[in-house]
Design a protein around this motif. Structure first.
Motif, PDB file in Angstrom:
ATOM      1  N   ASP A 199       0.822  -1.215   0.000  1.00 12.52           N
ATOM      2  CA  ASP A 199       0.000   0.000   0.000  1.00 12.52           C
ATOM      3  C   ASP A 199       0.855   1.263   0.000  1.00 12.52           C
ATOM      4  N   TYR A 200       1.906   1.269   0.812  1.00 11.00           N
ATOM      5  CA  TYR A 200       2.761   2.448   0.878  1.00 11.00           C
ATOM      6  C   TYR A 200       3.527   2.629  -0.429  1.00 11.00           C
ATOM      7  N   MET A 201       3.994   1.541  -0.992  1.00 13.03           N
ATOM      8  CA  MET A 201       4.709   1.590  -2.270  1.00 13.03           C
ATOM      9  C   MET A 201       3.817   2.195  -3.357  1.00 13.03           C
ATOM     10  N   CYS A 202       2.589   1.726  -3.440  1.00 11.50           N
ATOM     11  CA  CYS A 202       1.666   2.217  -4.474  1.00 11.50           C
ATOM     12  C   CYS A 202       1.351   3.699  -4.283  1.00 11.50           C
ATOM     13  N   ALA A 203       1.136   4.087  -3.025  1.00 13.93           N
ATOM     14  CA  ALA A 203       0.819   5.485  -2.736  1.00 13.93           C
ATOM     15  C   ALA A 203       2.012   6.391  -3.052  1.00 13.93           C
ATOM     16  N   LEU A 204       3.207   5.937  -2.709  1.00 18.54           N
ATOM     17  CA  LEU A 204       4.412   6.729  -2.942  1.00 18.54           C
ATOM     18  C   LEU A 204       4.668   6.889  -4.434  1.00 18.54           C
ATOM     19  N   PHE A 205       4.465   5.826  -5.191  1.00 18.82           N
ATOM     20  CA  PHE A 205       4.679   5.894  -6.636  1.00 18.82           C
ATOM     21  C   PHE A 205       3.681   6.851  -7.279  1.00 18.82           C
ATOM     22  N   LYS A 206       2.420   6.740  -6.877  1.00 17.83           N
ATOM     23  CA  LYS A 206       1.384   7.609  -7.442  1.00 17.83           C
ATOM     24  C   LYS A 206       1.662   9.080  -7.085  1.00 17.83           C
ATOM     25  N   ASN A 208       4.553  10.497  -6.638  1.00 10.22           N
ATOM     26  CA  ASN A 208       5.723  11.002  -7.348  1.00 10.22           C
ATOM     27  C   ASN A 208       5.549  11.061  -8.864  1.00 10.22           C
ATOM     28  N   THR A 209       4.666  10.242  -9.410  1.00 12.92           N
ATOM     29  CA  THR A 209       4.561  10.155 -10.865  1.00 12.92           C
ATOM     30  C   THR A 209       3.203  10.580 -11.414  1.00 12.92           C
ATOM     31  N   GLY A 210       2.176  10.568 -10.579  1.00  9.08           N
ATOM     32  CA  GLY A 210       0.845  10.898 -11.051  1.00  9.08           C
ATOM     33  C   GLY A 210       0.131   9.742 -11.723  1.00  9.08           C
ATOM     34  N   GLU A 211       0.745   8.575 -11.754  1.00  7.51           N
ATOM     35  CA  GLU A 211       0.116   7.387 -12.308  1.00  7.51           C
ATOM     36  C   GLU A 211       0.337   6.199 -11.392  1.00  7.51           C
ATOM     37  N   THR A 212      -0.495   5.180 -11.536  1.00  6.21           N
ATOM     38  CA  THR A 212      -0.335   3.986 -10.710  1.00  6.21           C
ATOM     39  C   THR A 212       0.766   3.100 -11.285  1.00  6.21           C
ATOM     40  N   ILE A 213       1.221   2.167 -10.480  1.00  5.69           N
ATOM     41  CA  ILE A 213       2.243   1.230 -10.947  1.00  5.69           C
ATOM     42  C   ILE A 213       1.702   0.380 -12.095  1.00  5.69           C
ATOM     43  N   ILE A 214       0.452  -0.020 -12.002  1.00  6.31           N
ATOM     44  CA  ILE A 214      -0.143  -0.824 -13.068  1.00  6.31           C
ATOM     45  C   ILE A 214      -0.240  -0.022 -14.362  1.00  6.31           C
ATOM     46  N   GLN A 215      -0.582   1.252 -14.263  1.00  4.74           N
ATOM     47  CA  GLN A 215      -0.611   2.098 -15.459  1.00  4.74           C
ATOM     48  C   GLN A 215       0.778   2.208 -16.082  1.00  4.74           C
ATOM     49  N   CYS A 216       1.788   2.340 -15.238  1.00  2.00           N
ATOM     50  CA  CYS A 216       3.161   2.418 -15.730  1.00  2.00           C
ATOM     51  C   CYS A 216       3.557   1.106 -16.411  1.00  2.00           C
ATOM     52  N   LEU A 217       3.234  -0.020 -15.797  1.00  2.00           N
ATOM     53  CA  LEU A 217       3.551  -1.324 -16.365  1.00  2.00           C
ATOM     54  C   LEU A 217       2.853  -1.504 -17.712  1.00  2.00           C
ATOM     55  N   THR A 218       1.598  -1.110 -17.770  1.00  3.09           N
ATOM     56  CA  THR A 218       0.851  -1.226 -19.025  1.00  3.09           C
ATOM     57  C   THR A 218       1.487  -0.382 -20.113  1.00  3.09           C
ATOM     58  N   SER A 219       1.918   0.828 -19.761  1.00  9.09           N
ATOM     59  CA  SER A 219       2.576   1.707 -20.721  1.00  9.09           C
ATOM     60  C   SER A 219       3.864   1.076 -21.240  1.00  9.09           C
ATOM     61  N   ILE A 220       4.635   0.471 -20.356  1.00  5.95           N
ATOM     62  CA  ILE A 220       5.874  -0.201 -20.757  1.00  5.95           C
ATOM     63  C   ILE A 220       5.571  -1.349 -21.705  1.00  5.95           C
ATOM     64  N   ARG A 221       4.568  -2.153 -21.363  1.00  2.68           N
ATOM     65  CA  ARG A 221       4.223  -3.306 -22.197  1.00  2.68           C
ATOM     66  C   ARG A 221       3.747  -2.872 -23.579  1.00  2.68           C
ATOM     67  N   ILE A 222       2.904  -1.853 -23.630  1.00  2.00           N
ATOM     68  CA  ILE A 222       2.394  -1.390 -24.923  1.00  2.00           C
ATOM     69  C   ILE A 222       3.521  -0.748 -25.738  1.00  2.00           C
TER      70      ILE A 222
END
Length: 271
Positions: A199-206, A208-222
């Motif tokens: 939970d803390y990891m996800c909140a910290l990433f969001k 700092n970046t304005g996006e979720t980790i899953i959104q970032c992963l999806t962007s990398i994959r696409i």
């Protein structure tokens, strides 16, 4: 459109050799923690994007470009949705020496006093590609060398970098996602890697970046899917989906269209 070459297509090894080139390529987000094994020159045709090297950011607009050396961690991505680039990539045993002599001794952003130079050489590469000959290896090599000679007379290094707000935690998360995007992963596994609660990891990433980790992963994959669709025309779309960590072809197609604005099949045809 991207034009990728393979070593088997070349009949000999030369001091400088073309690896790939792209003409009017609508640029997808690219995050490469380990870099790539070749030199890359980019020129902005239109739109605006950002380049991140060594935790420093530079905005790239029309009339500017950037050079990336092999094996150097880098990120580049669009700021506007029409960021379009020309690309010339090359390698060879004398590349570093040639670039150093031509005042291109390091990666970074550059201003072009004459943007037509890049355009002229892209058009020459397109002509060579469409009129292949038995000595194409030598022709591509000569064109790469001429390109660098001409470029050296019209570029100046841009020094107006600002520090990137992406902190070491964010870079570590992105690097891990980039290294593992092709397989099924979980947030719990990633949380263990960065030694934080999920939970803390996800909140910290969001934060700092304005996006979720899953959104970032999806962007990398696409982003990788866009590259592979062009690079491997012989592979089926379902194979590309699996290469990029998508188990469901229908979900891959839907996600690809939502992000890119067209189906994988249309993207490959247009590319």
């Amino acid at each position: 459109m991207l034009y990728q070459f393979h070593s088997k297509e070349f009949s000999q090894t030369l001091p400088i050799q073309l690896w790939m080139f792209g003409a009017n390529h609508l640029q997808e987000p690219v995050r490469r923690p380990q870099g790539v094994p070749y030199f890359q020159w980019f020129y902005c045709v239109k739109g605006q994007g950002e380049l991140i090297l060594d935790e420093q950011r530079s905005i790239i607009t029309k009339g500017q470009g950037f050079l990336i050396y092999p094996d150097q961690e880098h990120i580049y991505q669009a700021v506007t949705n029409n960021w379009t680039l020309h690309i010339i990539a090359f390698n060879g045993p004398l590349c570093s020496d040639i670039l150093a002599l031509l005042q291109m001794g390091e990666s970074g952003a550059y201003h072009f006093s004459d943007g037509s130079i890049f355009e002229q050489h892209i058009q020459k590469l397109l002509w060579l590609y469409e009129n292949r000959s038995s000595d194409q290896t030598l022709s591509y090599s000569k064109e790469c060398y001429d390109f660098l000679l001409d470029l050296s007379r019209c570029i100046t290094r841009t020094h107006e970098f600002t520090y990137s707000h992406e902190n070491p935690f964010v870079l570590k998360v992105i690097s891990w996602l980039e290294e593992n995007y092709a397989r099924p992963i979980s947030l719990n596994e990633l949380a263990e890697t960065v030694n934080l609660t999920k939970d803390y990891m996800c909140a910290l990433f969001k934060k700092n970046t304005g996006e979720t980790i899953i959104q970032c992963l999806t962007s990398i994959r696409i982003g990788h899917a866009q590259q592979f669709l062009i690079q491997y025309p012989e592979k089926k779309v379902i194979d590309v989906a699996q290469m990029c960590g998508f188990d469901s072809p229908s979900y891959f197609g839907k996600t690809f269209k939502n992000i890119v604005g067209m189906t994988p099949e249309r993207y490959r045809k247009n590319g």
